[in-house]
Design an enzyme around this catalytic site. Sequence first.
Site, PDB file in Angstrom:
ATOM      1  N   GLN A 134       0.835  -1.197   0.000  1.00  0.00           N
ATOM      2  CA  GLN A 134       0.000   0.000   0.000  1.00  0.00           C
ATOM      3  C   GLN A 134       0.877   1.257   0.000  1.00  0.00           C
ATOM      4  O   GLN A 134       1.970   1.270   0.555  1.00  0.00           O
ATOM      5  CB  GLN A 134      -0.906   0.005   1.240  1.00  0.00           C
ATOM      6  CG  GLN A 134      -1.784  -1.229   1.401  1.00  0.00           C
ATOM      7  CD  GLN A 134      -3.024  -1.202   0.535  1.00  0.00           C
ATOM      8  OE1 GLN A 134      -3.425  -0.160   0.030  1.00  0.00           O
ATOM      9  NE2 GLN A 134      -3.653  -2.360   0.366  1.00  0.00           N
ATOM     10  N   HIS A 208      -6.251 -11.044   4.616  1.00  0.00           N
ATOM     11  CA  HIS A 208      -5.146 -11.979   4.314  1.00  0.00           C
ATOM     12  C   HIS A 208      -4.342 -12.360   5.570  1.00  0.00           C
ATOM     13  O   HIS A 208      -3.261 -11.854   5.828  1.00  0.00           O
ATOM     14  CB  HIS A 208      -4.237 -11.495   3.191  1.00  0.00           C
ATOM     15  CG  HIS A 208      -3.882 -10.046   3.137  1.00  0.00           C
ATOM     16  ND1 HIS A 208      -3.307  -9.362   4.193  1.00  0.00           N
ATOM     17  CD2 HIS A 208      -3.988  -9.143   2.130  1.00  0.00           C
ATOM     18  CE1 HIS A 208      -3.082  -8.120   3.833  1.00  0.00           C
ATOM     19  NE2 HIS A 208      -3.496  -7.952   2.591  1.00  0.00           N
ATOM     20  N   ASN A 211      -0.373 -12.316   6.504  1.00  0.00           N
ATOM     21  CA  ASN A 211       0.329 -11.330   5.689  1.00  0.00           C
ATOM     22  C   ASN A 211       0.025  -9.919   6.173  1.00  0.00           C
ATOM     23  O   ASN A 211      -1.129  -9.576   6.438  1.00  0.00           O
ATOM     24  CB  ASN A 211      -0.055 -11.480   4.214  1.00  0.00           C
ATOM     25  CG  ASN A 211       0.308 -12.858   3.669  1.00  0.00           C
ATOM     26  OD1 ASN A 211      -0.560 -13.625   3.268  1.00  0.00           O
ATOM     27  ND2 ASN A 211       1.580 -13.181   3.674  1.00  0.00           N
ATOM     28  N   ALA A 212       1.067  -9.091   6.301  1.00  0.00           N
ATOM     29  CA  ALA A 212       0.961  -7.699   6.771  1.00  0.00           C
ATOM     30  C   ALA A 212       0.413  -7.630   8.196  1.00  0.00           C
ATOM     31  O   ALA A 212      -0.435  -6.800   8.527  1.00  0.00           O
ATOM     32  CB  ALA A 212       0.120  -6.851   5.827  1.00  0.00           C
ATOM     33  N   HIS A 243       2.326 -16.720  -0.918  1.00  0.00           N
ATOM     34  CA  HIS A 243       2.092 -15.975   0.320  1.00  0.00           C
ATOM     35  C   HIS A 243       2.172 -16.830   1.582  1.00  0.00           C
ATOM     36  O   HIS A 243       2.562 -16.333   2.636  1.00  0.00           O
ATOM     37  CB  HIS A 243       0.715 -15.295   0.266  1.00  0.00           C
ATOM     38  CG  HIS A 243       0.690 -14.045  -0.553  1.00  0.00           C
ATOM     39  ND1 HIS A 243       0.635 -14.056  -1.924  1.00  0.00           N
ATOM     40  CD2 HIS A 243       0.716 -12.739  -0.181  1.00  0.00           C
ATOM     41  CE1 HIS A 243       0.619 -12.805  -2.370  1.00  0.00           C
ATOM     42  NE2 HIS A 243       0.669 -11.996  -1.332  1.00  0.00           N
ATOM     43  N   ASP A 266      -6.437 -12.052  -3.942  1.00  0.00           N
ATOM     44  CA  ASP A 266      -5.669 -10.802  -3.815  1.00  0.00           C
ATOM     45  C   ASP A 266      -4.965 -10.495  -5.141  1.00  0.00           C
ATOM     46  O   ASP A 266      -3.862  -9.954  -5.173  1.00  0.00           O
ATOM     47  CB  ASP A 266      -4.660 -10.887  -2.666  1.00  0.00           C
ATOM     48  CG  ASP A 266      -4.158  -9.503  -2.221  1.00  0.00           C
ATOM     49  OD1 ASP A 266      -4.778  -8.494  -2.601  1.00  0.00           O
ATOM     50  OD2 ASP A 266      -3.142  -9.440  -1.514  1.00  0.00           O
ATOM     51  N   ALA A 300       3.637  -8.031  -3.697  1.00  0.00           N
ATOM     52  CA  ALA A 300       2.607  -7.045  -4.050  1.00  0.00           C
ATOM     53  C   ALA A 300       1.392  -7.746  -4.642  1.00  0.00           C
ATOM     54  O   ALA A 300       1.278  -7.918  -5.857  1.00  0.00           O
ATOM     55  CB  ALA A 300       3.166  -6.036  -5.050  1.00  0.00           C
TER      56      ALA A 300
END
Length: 365
Positions: A134, A208, A211-212, A243, A266, A300
């Site tokens: 992002q 997700h 992830n993140a 991922h 995603d 990404a």
Amino acid sequence: MIIKNGLVYNENGGFEKRDIYVEGEFITDKAPVNSEVIDAEGLYVIPGLIDVHTHGAVGHDFCDADLDGLYKIAEFEKSKGVTAFCPTSMTLSEEMLTGIFATINDYKPEKKHARVLGINMEGPFISPSKKGAQNPEYIMNSDVEVFRRLNKVSGGNIRLVTLAPETEGANLFIKELANDVSISVGHSEANFEQADEAFKNGANHVTHLFNAMPAFNHRDPGIVGAAFENTGVMAELICDKVHIHPCMIRSTFRLFGEDRIILISDSMEATGMEDGTYSLGGQKVNKRGNKATLEDGTIAGSCTDLFTCFKNVVDIGIPLKSAVKMASTNPAKSIGIGDKAGIIKPGAYADLLLLDKELNIVKIL
């Protein structure tokens, strides 16, 4: 239309040999007169897949604010067995999002297009430290009025919104809007207590999973642990073989169960395209094989469609009936349309896939 002799996915999550009746775009309980008959002998009949988290495909992104591009994304999705989806935005300014969200009102699909079930608003209410792909320039604190203005522009079509619960204004946002939209915890540095409070205040979704966000740690179980303990929460998984490791997918399946996992792609504009340079949220992305990264190496989004993710989880040992639930039934429930989509019963959309025993698509309805 009558679909005869198929192994039909049922409401209990199994398969049974029976006929399905279709009139117009809905499943009915009576056989239509003088109708086309499709013999599905030896085939699985499942509800079309529903991708509630996809940014784009075939060189187009929802954030392009281009209606023609949205149609091309929808045509690609339908061709891959994804009969409905939520186009997903990125972290951008309110002005930019206003133009993007307005396009949804003019979307009039044909048979070759997937349905648009509403918008997934991923950002800008996220944590700078867990921004992933992002754009940090546009990150802001959770703002009820910003959301309401954008939802109005979209015609009330925002179905999901992501936020970081540790940031200023997040819990007020959840309390104010939990009855109006599904609120997802993601792109967040939240610890267990912060995430647990968000879920108890009404957040019901995780963006997700893994992830993140912080790792599932034995001393601070973080968002993953809080989501597990709050049993009304559903969690997204990106099963693109990039991922998340297959071991972790199987472990999450055992931890959360088939009723609480939502498979997502995603996907971004490089999906369905050759290797090369693309864009995501205004940032340069390099696609190499099945992997897309920013210039600094950050993953990404994905380059994989949801049907491929669906087959991936079956390939690593998840039961087929569970995979169908996670890729169709659960996504529909998570955005409040579980009585119309992701299910095969009278009154539901006749969005159906006929698959052979190797899970190849034979027909898309």
